[in-house]
Structures are given as C-alpha cells and as structure tokens.
Scaffold this active site. Structure first.
Site, mmCIF file in Angstrom:
data_model
loop_
_atom_site.group_PDB
_atom_site.id
_atom_site.type_symbol
_atom_site.label_atom_id
_atom_site.label_comp_id
_atom_site.label_asym_id
_atom_site.label_seq_id
_atom_site.Cartn_x
_atom_site.Cartn_y
_atom_site.Cartn_z
ATOM 1 C CG ASP A 128 47.049 50.005 29.938
ATOM 2 O OD1 ASP A 128 46.140 49.753 30.749
ATOM 3 O OD2 ASP A 128 47.252 49.348 28.909
ATOM 4 N NE ARG A 163 38.400 30.573 49.814
ATOM 5 C CZ ARG A 163 37.110 30.882 49.789
ATOM 6 N NH1 ARG A 163 36.725 32.144 49.671
ATOM 7 N NH2 ARG A 163 36.209 29.946 49.868
ATOM 8 C CG MET A 170 42.618 45.921 32.215
ATOM 9 S SD MET A 170 41.579 47.014 31.227
ATOM 10 C CE MET A 170 40.370 45.838 30.622
ATOM 11 N NE ARG A 266 37.961 29.278 45.654
ATOM 12 C CZ ARG A 266 36.723 29.382 46.141
ATOM 13 N NH1 ARG A 266 35.973 30.417 45.836
ATOM 14 N NH2 ARG A 266 36.244 28.445 46.925
ATOM 15 C CG HIS A 272 36.268 45.709 29.960
ATOM 16 N ND1 HIS A 272 36.410 44.364 29.760
ATOM 17 C CD2 HIS A 272 36.880 46.325 28.936
ATOM 18 C CE1 HIS A 272 37.079 44.166 28.630
ATOM 19 N NE2 HIS A 272 37.377 45.344 28.112
#
Ligand code: F6P
Length: 342
Positions: A128, A163, A170, A266, A272
């Site tokens: 992060d 689309r 994360m 979508r 992970h």
C-alpha cells in the site's frame, strides 16, 4: 549474538529479499546466528521457530511470499502476550529481533521496544506504500506494475465491447496503488480513499469518454467511498488489529454506473494477484538494501529504529514515528492527475 527475524501482516513481494540480505550480511560480516519466527508475531508468542542460515536463504531472492510465513496475530491483544514474547526470546537465546511489517506489525514492535525494552529493529513493508517516514515501501512497485499491466489489457477488451470496466485495486487507507497504476495505465477515472467521490461526476466522466468513442476505465481503491454513503463491504469480518475485510466497492460502482448511464459496466477485482509472485527489480533492490541496513542497525545497537528510504539513501528513524500516522495521497497530487479524468 543471535538475531530473530519475523514477517507480519499481509505478505508482500520482496520479503524474502530482505531476509536474505539480513542473513547474508549478518553471517558473513558479523558472524551472527539467526532464528526465524514463523507467522509474524505468532512465532515469538508461541515460541514457534525455524532454522535460518545461509543455506535456508539460497535461491529465495526472486521468490514472492515469505519463507517465514505471516499472520495478523497481535500479541498486545492476547492475555499475558507481551510476557510470553519476552520469555520466549530469552529462552530461545534471541538477543535482538528484526521485525519486517507494516503499520500494525511495526506498531507492536514500537510498543515492545518503547514500553518493555525489547531490542527491535523494523523494516517497512506494504504494497500500500502508506507508511510514513519512508519514501517507498518495497512491494509497492511490484503491485503497481501488476495493476498497470491489468489496466493495459482491460483497455482493449473494454474498447472491443464499448463497455465501462471498473478495476478495483488494493489500498485500505491510501490510494497510492490506484493513483500510480491509474496514471501509468491511462485510466479515465481514479478514485482513492483520501477523497470521497461524487457519483454524478464519475458518471459524467464516463459519458464524456463514450462521446469521443472510447470505453472508459475506472480505477477504484478498495477503501474509496462515495460522498453520500459509507464504505461498501462484502462482509464485516475484522482482523485482530480491528481492520474490516475490504472489497466490494468495484461491484457496487459498476452497478451504479450502469443504472445511471445505461452503459454496460463490469468489474475486475485484482485482489491478491497484486501481492503474489516475483518482486520487481526495484523491489528486490530496495528490500535487499533494507535487509543490509537492518542488520547494521542491530550491530550498532540502534534499537527502536526502522530503516527507511530517503531519496536514494537508507536512513534510520524511530519506529514510533513511522507508525504514528499513515502516509496518504496529497490532495494537490490527486488534483494534478485529474487532468486525465473523463
Ligand atoms: O495491507 C496490505 C493489504 O494488501 C491491503 O491493501 C488490503 O486491504 C489487505 O492487505 C488485505 O489483507 P488480507 O489479505 O489479510 O485480507
């Protein structure tokens, strides 16, 4: 001198490179012996150890994950936990402990050092990149590369079907992965936890993209929140540091966009995948240097410190400074990137 090593919290590419750096320098230059603790703080809490020597670290530099295992065990939340950790360190002849972890794991290390005199040195880890006092944590670069490649791939399929593709990455409290990968991947909207987003504005950006006959890519950090409403969660499970399990905002956002714009939307949740597999060259470089400097701090008896990157130098800072507050995205930086939205 016997040095214990543990890796705690969410795993992160580069953990093995740190362990290898510590052991290689510690054995070759200082003649130290090592004890590996299994599964983060669970290891010292339960006295669960593995041998850690040069043969044990051979070939691990490019390997993701951690040979020591990891967990989110918090000894401060266990009755008599601190005493058990202290007793096990003494009984196992461990003189000092190198703790490789993020905000939570290092927070425990700071308390054990500052309030109980345990000899610890910290190494900052998290994909992060939200730890204060270091310019970068290792693992972040790998995660950004993985997310960027995913965004590149999603552009072509989004355009083939015209689309909206929402990519959830994360980032619990900080939007560094979303910001870096979104910019590098040419996303049309980037949403981060630091700035609540306006759904009408997001839909306007999406529609303006369709007007020039391109399909929009929306990158959203898992901790991002709408202006009117709370964090969107799949379930309310908490870990032992009190953090709720995230993910859900991507699905929610795609539904809202579809409802409001009438365009098919979508979601891809990278999850992970961002943390797994081999570390990038930059992360191997940074993690190895952190390991070398961590064992040097042990040699100097400079405990209660964390190694940190400042520009191109590795420096030492009090662990407590690094864990006192989270490093979040500056609003001005987010504004700078906003020129590409829509
Ligand atoms: O702290 C790193 C991190 O990958 C966060 O981005 C994420 O919210 C969390 O860990 C997920 O943790 P876990 O794999 O334990 O659910």
């Amino acid at each position: 001198m016997r040095v214990g090593v543990l890796t705690g919290g969410g795993d992160c590419p580069g953990l093995n490179a740190v362990i290898r750096g510590i052991v290689r320098k510690g054995v070759q230059e200082y003649g130290y012996e090592f004890t590996g603790y299994r599964d983060g703080w669970r290891g010292p809490l339960e006295g669960d150890i593995v041998p850690l020597d040069i043969p044990a670290v051979r070939g691990i530099l490019p390997r993701g994950g951690t040979i020591l295992g990891s967990s989110r065990t918090n000894p401060l939340k266990v009755e008599g936990g601190v005493e058990r950790v202290q007793r096990n360190l003494v009984e196992q002849g461990v003189d000092a402990l190198i703790v490789i972890g993020g905000e939570d794991t290092l927070g425990v290390a700071a308390t054990l050092h500052d309030e109980h005199g345990v000899k610890v040195v910290g190494v900052p880890k998290t994909i992060d990149n939200d730890l204060s006092a270091t310019d970068y944590t290792f693992g972040f670069d790998t995660a950004v590369n993985i997310a960027t490649e995913a965004i590149d791939r999603l552009h072509t399929t989004a355009e083939s079907h015209m689309r909206v593709l929402v990519v959830e990455v994360m980032g619990r409290h900080a939007g560094w992965i979303a910001l870096h990968s979104g910019l590098a991947g040419g996303a049309n909207v980037i949403l981060i936890p630091e700035q609540r987003f306006d759904l009408d504005q997001v839909c306007a950006w999406v529609e303006s993209r369709f007007k020039i006959r391109y399909a929009p890519i929306v990158v959203v950090a898992e901790g991002a929140m709408p202006k009117d409403g709370d964090m969107v969660l799949k379930d309310g499970t908490l870990d032992s540091f009190g953090h709720v399990r995230l993910s859900g905002i991507g699905e929610w956002l795609a539904k809202q966009i579809e409802k409001r714009t009438g365009k098919e939307a979508r979601t891809t949740v990278l999850g992970h995948v961002q943390r797994g597999g081999t570390p990038s060259a930059f992360d191997r470089w940074l993690a190895t240097r952190f390991g070398l400097h961590a064992i040097e701090a042990v040699r100097d008896g400079d405990f209660g410190k964390m190694v940190a990157l400042r520009a191109t130098d590795i420096v030492r800072v009090p662990i407590a400074d690094a864990t006192a507050r989270i490093k979040t995205v500056d609003p001005l930086l987010y504004e700078e990137v906003g020129v590409f939205f829509g």
